[in-house]
Design a protein around this motif. Structure first.
Motif, PDB file in Angstrom:
ATOM      1  N   GLY A  96      30.976  73.155  35.476  1.00  9.37           N
ATOM      2  CA  GLY A  96      31.207  73.714  36.377  1.00  9.37           C
ATOM      3  C   GLY A  96      29.974  74.418  37.189  1.00  9.37           C
ATOM      4  O   GLY A  96      30.366  74.895  38.276  1.00  9.37           O
ATOM      5  N   ARG A  97      28.829  73.855  36.822  1.00 10.12           N
ATOM      6  CA  ARG A  97      27.580  74.524  37.342  1.00 10.12           C
ATOM      7  C   ARG A  97      26.509  73.717  37.328  1.00 10.12           C
ATOM      8  O   ARG A  97      26.524  72.644  36.661  1.00 10.12           O
ATOM      9  CB  ARG A  97      27.002  75.966  36.824  1.00 10.12           C
ATOM     10  N   THR A  98      25.437  73.861  38.035  1.00 10.09           N
ATOM     11  CA  THR A  98      24.232  73.188  38.137  1.00 10.09           C
ATOM     12  C   THR A  98      22.825  73.835  37.438  1.00 10.09           C
ATOM     13  O   THR A  98      21.884  73.317  37.516  1.00 10.09           O
ATOM     14  CB  THR A  98      24.026  72.857  39.456  1.00 10.09           C
ATOM     15  N   GLU A  99      22.988  74.831  37.017  1.00  9.85           N
ATOM     16  CA  GLU A  99      22.037  75.837  36.521  1.00  9.85           C
ATOM     17  C   GLU A  99      21.822  75.551  35.311  1.00  9.85           C
ATOM     18  O   GLU A  99      22.763  75.199  34.344  1.00  9.85           O
ATOM     19  CB  GLU A  99      22.433  77.317  36.719  1.00  9.85           C
ATOM     20  N   ALA A 100      20.654  75.765  34.402  1.00  8.74           N
ATOM     21  CA  ALA A 100      20.401  75.536  33.106  1.00  8.74           C
ATOM     22  C   ALA A 100      19.459  76.626  32.664  1.00  8.74           C
ATOM     23  O   ALA A 100      18.697  77.017  33.643  1.00  8.74           O
ATOM     24  CB  ALA A 100      19.596  74.172  33.002  1.00  8.74           C
ATOM     25  N   GLU A 101      19.843  77.252  31.564  1.00  7.85           N
ATOM     26  CA  GLU A 101      19.187  78.422  31.102  1.00  7.85           C
ATOM     27  C   GLU A 101      17.741  77.834  30.467  1.00  7.85           C
ATOM     28  O   GLU A 101      17.728  77.185  29.700  1.00  7.85           O
ATOM     29  CB  GLU A 101      19.550  79.283  30.204  1.00  7.85           C
ATOM     30  N   VAL A 102      16.586  78.426  31.053  1.00  8.60           N
ATOM     31  CA  VAL A 102      15.204  78.187  30.577  1.00  8.60           C
ATOM     32  C   VAL A 102      14.609  79.448  30.211  1.00  8.60           C
ATOM     33  O   VAL A 102      14.974  80.586  30.377  1.00  8.60           O
ATOM     34  CB  VAL A 102      14.367  77.300  31.604  1.00  8.60           C
ATOM     35  N   ALA A 103      13.445  79.210  29.460  1.00  7.11           N
ATOM     36  CA  ALA A 103      12.646  80.463  28.946  1.00  7.11           C
ATOM     37  C   ALA A 103      11.156  80.149  29.321  1.00  7.11           C
ATOM     38  O   ALA A 103      10.660  79.037  29.223  1.00  7.11           O
ATOM     39  CB  ALA A 103      12.635  80.596  27.443  1.00  7.11           C
ATOM     40  N   CYS A 104      10.514  81.288  29.832  1.00  4.69           N
ATOM     41  CA  CYS A 104       9.310  81.163  30.199  1.00  4.69           C
ATOM     42  C   CYS A 104       8.278  80.785  28.948  1.00  4.69           C
ATOM     43  O   CYS A 104       8.367  81.617  27.982  1.00  4.69           O
ATOM     44  CB  CYS A 104       8.725  82.407  30.818  1.00  4.69           C
ATOM     45  N   PRO A 105       7.583  79.886  28.882  1.00  2.00           N
ATOM     46  CA  PRO A 105       6.403  79.723  27.805  1.00  2.00           C
ATOM     47  C   PRO A 105       5.426  80.695  27.431  1.00  2.00           C
ATOM     48  O   PRO A 105       5.316  81.014  26.337  1.00  2.00           O
ATOM     49  CB  PRO A 105       5.879  78.344  28.224  1.00  2.00           C
ATOM     50  N   SER A 106       5.259  81.660  28.487  1.00  6.06           N
ATOM     51  CA  SER A 106       4.341  82.752  28.149  1.00  6.06           C
ATOM     52  C   SER A 106       4.905  83.790  27.533  1.00  6.06           C
ATOM     53  O   SER A 106       4.505  84.428  26.668  1.00  6.06           O
ATOM     54  CB  SER A 106       3.657  82.929  29.522  1.00  6.06           C
ATOM     55  N   CYS A 107       6.117  84.555  28.346  1.00  7.13           N
ATOM     56  CA  CYS A 107       6.585  85.761  27.971  1.00  7.13           C
ATOM     57  C   CYS A 107       8.137  85.611  27.124  1.00  7.13           C
ATOM     58  O   CYS A 107       8.546  86.460  26.736  1.00  7.13           O
ATOM     59  CB  CYS A 107       6.785  86.678  29.208  1.00  7.13           C
ATOM     60  N   SER A 108       8.511  84.313  27.154  1.00  8.36           N
ATOM     61  CA  SER A 108       9.821  84.092  26.556  1.00  8.36           C
ATOM     62  C   SER A 108      11.049  84.769  27.376  1.00  8.36           C
ATOM     63  O   SER A 108      12.225  84.609  26.651  1.00  8.36           O
ATOM     64  CB  SER A 108       9.883  84.518  25.219  1.00  8.36           C
ATOM     65  N   HIS A 109      10.699  85.021  28.665  1.00  8.76           N
ATOM     66  CA  HIS A 109      11.938  85.633  29.504  1.00  8.76           C
ATOM     67  C   HIS A 109      12.915  84.478  30.008  1.00  8.76           C
ATOM     68  O   HIS A 109      12.536  83.457  30.248  1.00  8.76           O
ATOM     69  CB  HIS A 109      11.484  86.339  30.599  1.00  8.76           C
TER      70      HIS A 109
END
Length: 134
Positions: free
Chosen positions: A107-120
């Protein structure tokens, strides 16, 4: 973007999702079409292709039929049929398969990702609607 009123709770429900293909569909005139629109699948969209002879001979063809029924526009192409989907680049087909799964199952088009530098961790709209996309 088209929204349909949801009777049950009085809120609006998103039924169509804009997207941008990674490479783009190249038509017979050599024009590249990257922007498109996919609608939510109905039960009929999922059931009807199951009896198609091409799907019975090759189950992988189900993807082509599902996408040809739910992709409503690719650039100026408004009659998206099986031949259009068959002529997509493999990366664009994979993109649309993932988008179909995301909007119809999650039901959505977003994916959770993490910054490779700070892991945010943060959400990215994989359909290409996000600000700053090229």
């Amino acid at each position: 973007m088209v929204v349909m009123s949801a009777e049950a709770d009085g809120r609006n429900m998103k039924t169509e999702y804009p997207f941008v293909l990674p490479r783009g569909y190249v038509d017979a005139d050599g024009q590249v079409h990257r922007n498109g629109l996919m609608r939510l699948a109905t039960a009929r969209d999922e059931i009807t292709p199951q009896i198609d002879p091409k799907v019975q001979q090759n189950p992988a063809y189900l993807t082509v039929l599902l996408l040809s029924r739910t992709v409503t526009r690719l650039g100026s192409v408004t009659n998206v049929g099986t031949s259009t989907i068959e002529n997509l680049f493999a990366s664009d087909l994979a993109f649309l398969q993932d988008l179909y799964r995301r909007i119809n199952q999650e039901g959505r088009t977003e994916a959770e990702v993490a910054c490779p530098s700070c892991s945010h961790s943060f959400l990215v709209d994989i359909a290409g609607e996000a600000p700053g996309e090229s």
